[in-house]
Write an enzyme that holds these catalytic residues in place. Structure first.
Site, PDB file in Angstrom:
ATOM      1  N   ASN A  21      40.377  60.399  13.269  1.00 33.67           N
ATOM      2  CA  ASN A  21      41.535  60.560  14.154  1.00 33.67           C
ATOM      3  C   ASN A  21      41.016  60.940  15.541  1.00 33.67           C
ATOM      4  O   ASN A  21      40.540  62.051  15.739  1.00 33.67           O
ATOM      5  CB  ASN A  21      42.440  61.666  13.578  1.00 33.67           C
ATOM      6  N   LYS A  23      42.702  61.297  18.221  1.00 35.05           N
ATOM      7  CA  LYS A  23      43.686  62.102  18.981  1.00 35.05           C
ATOM      8  C   LYS A  23      43.825  61.558  20.408  1.00 35.05           C
ATOM      9  O   LYS A  23      43.598  60.382  20.638  1.00 35.05           O
ATOM     10  CB  LYS A  23      43.296  63.582  18.928  1.00 35.05           C
ATOM     11  N   HIS A 107      51.145  64.236  11.261  1.00 32.27           N
ATOM     12  CA  HIS A 107      50.015  65.104  11.612  1.00 32.27           C
ATOM     13  C   HIS A 107      50.562  66.448  12.085  1.00 32.27           C
ATOM     14  O   HIS A 107      51.581  66.514  12.778  1.00 32.27           O
ATOM     15  CB  HIS A 107      49.156  64.454  12.702  1.00 32.27           C
ATOM     16  N   GLU A 109      49.833  68.369  14.369  1.00 34.13           N
ATOM     17  CA  GLU A 109      50.035  68.514  15.822  1.00 34.13           C
ATOM     18  C   GLU A 109      51.377  67.908  16.223  1.00 34.13           C
ATOM     19  O   GLU A 109      52.065  68.426  17.099  1.00 34.13           O
ATOM     20  CB  GLU A 109      48.855  67.876  16.575  1.00 34.13           C
ATOM     21  N   GLU A 188      45.832  68.681   5.133  1.00 36.74           N
ATOM     22  CA  GLU A 188      45.150  69.265   6.282  1.00 36.74           C
ATOM     23  C   GLU A 188      45.717  70.652   6.572  1.00 36.74           C
ATOM     24  O   GLU A 188      46.750  70.772   7.242  1.00 36.74           O
ATOM     25  CB  GLU A 188      45.359  68.382   7.519  1.00 36.74           C
ATOM     26  N   GLY A 194      40.523  71.615  13.900  1.00 32.86           N
ATOM     27  CA  GLY A 194      39.981  71.837  15.238  1.00 32.86           C
ATOM     28  C   GLY A 194      39.494  73.260  15.471  1.00 32.86           C
ATOM     29  O   GLY A 194      39.189  73.642  16.601  1.00 32.86           O
ATOM     30  N   SER A 234      38.226  70.294  10.161  1.00 30.56           N
ATOM     31  CA  SER A 234      36.832  70.638  10.482  1.00 30.56           C
ATOM     32  C   SER A 234      35.823  70.042   9.499  1.00 30.56           C
ATOM     33  O   SER A 234      34.840  70.696   9.144  1.00 30.56           O
ATOM     34  CB  SER A 234      36.667  72.155  10.594  1.00 30.56           C
TER      35      SER A 234
END
Ligand code: PGA
Length: 275
Positions: A21, A23, A107, A109, A188, A194, A234
């Site tokens: 990904n 991003k 996702h 985010e 996730e 991250g 991560s």
């Protein structure tokens, strides 16, 4: 189109899956470099399904220039299917027309919203169904926040996110079982994305096993045993080996490390785990 949906159905014995990904990163020169990490693999393993999700602006370029061994995915899809007056939106049908047959959905985010109202599980479920009915394949992301984990609500949150999708799929007419072969679930944990903090293999396996059990109870045994459940948060070359050796971890969704040469090492590690 990159692949026929039929061939997707044939890949039902949990072919391992590694997604990258990207991003909101990149410019034309960096995109070239990142494609080079996989284009340069002489030993590209046939036993792993690999996908990259570049920003929308680079989708067509990546589709054209990346090795055909790699699937290309959008990072998001509009709630609205078809075409029309939805300024700034990219629909599943537009993606299909451009030859893109995958999208990420849900996702964390996007669920958080970057200062805008984030996507609820209901929106995520409706996007998933819209994408599937427009013949896209979906990487469906789920995961709990640190606060939810500390309150021991991990399974409740993750199963709740999945349950919305199950019910949206069940609301469709006709037999829907086959649609599940077009979904890869990405677990996730938000606290691991991250941050450099990875879930331990035991923590990840526990949730993956619970997700498989959820499918057994709420969908069917055949979906439970065939659906790919990948881990994200991560993932690096240094922790990929331990995670992939867990029985219910079928691969990874990789963020930061998908922009580095080690993305190729992660793919190799997953391939070697099959040997
Ligand atoms: P990360 O991101 O690997 O940088 O933690 C994973 C993801 O957001 O999918």
């Amino acid at each position: 189109m990159q692949e026929e949906r039929k061939s997707e159905q044939a890949i039902s014995v949990r072919t391992p899956f590694v997604g990258g990904n990207w991003k909101s990163n990149g410019d034309p020169s960096k995109v070239e470099t990142w494609m080079g990490h996989v284009n340069g693999m002489e030993d590209f393993p046939e036993s792993v399904q690999v996908l990259v999700a570049p920003p929308a602006i680079f989708l067509e370029r990546v589709l054209r220039d990346i090795t055909p061994n790699v699937l290309v995915s959008a990072q998001n899809v509009s709630l609205h299917t078809g075409f029309g007056a939805y300024t700034g939106e990219m629909s599943a049908d537009m993606l299909q027309g451009a030859g893109i047959s995958w999208t990420l959905v849900g996702h964390s985010e996007r669920r958080a919203g970057f200062g805008l109202e984030g996507e609820s599980s209901n929106i995520v479920a409706r996007k998933t169904v819209g994408a599937l009915t427009s013949s896209l394949n979906v990487v469906l992301c789920v995961g709990e926040s640190l606060e939810e984990r500390n309150e021991e609500k991990t399974l409740e949150v993750v199963c709740g996110q999945l349950r919305e999708v199950v019910s949206a799929i069940n609301d469709l007419d006709g037999s829907t079982e086959d649609l599940w072969s077009h979904i890869v679930v990405a677990y996730e944990p938000v606290w691991a994305i991250g941050t450099g903090v990875t879930a331990t293999a035991a923590q990840a396996q526990e949730v993956h096993e619970a997700i498989r059990h959820f499918f057994e109870e709420e969908v069917s045994s055949s979906v439970a045993s065939s659906i790919r459940i990948i881990y994200g948060g991560s993932v690096k070359a240094s922790n990929a080996q331990e995670l992939i050796s867990c029985p219910d971890i079928d691969g990874f969704l990789v963020g930061g490390a998908s922009l580095k040469p080690e993305f190729a090492d992660i793919i190799r590690t997953v391939a070697e785990s099959q040997a």
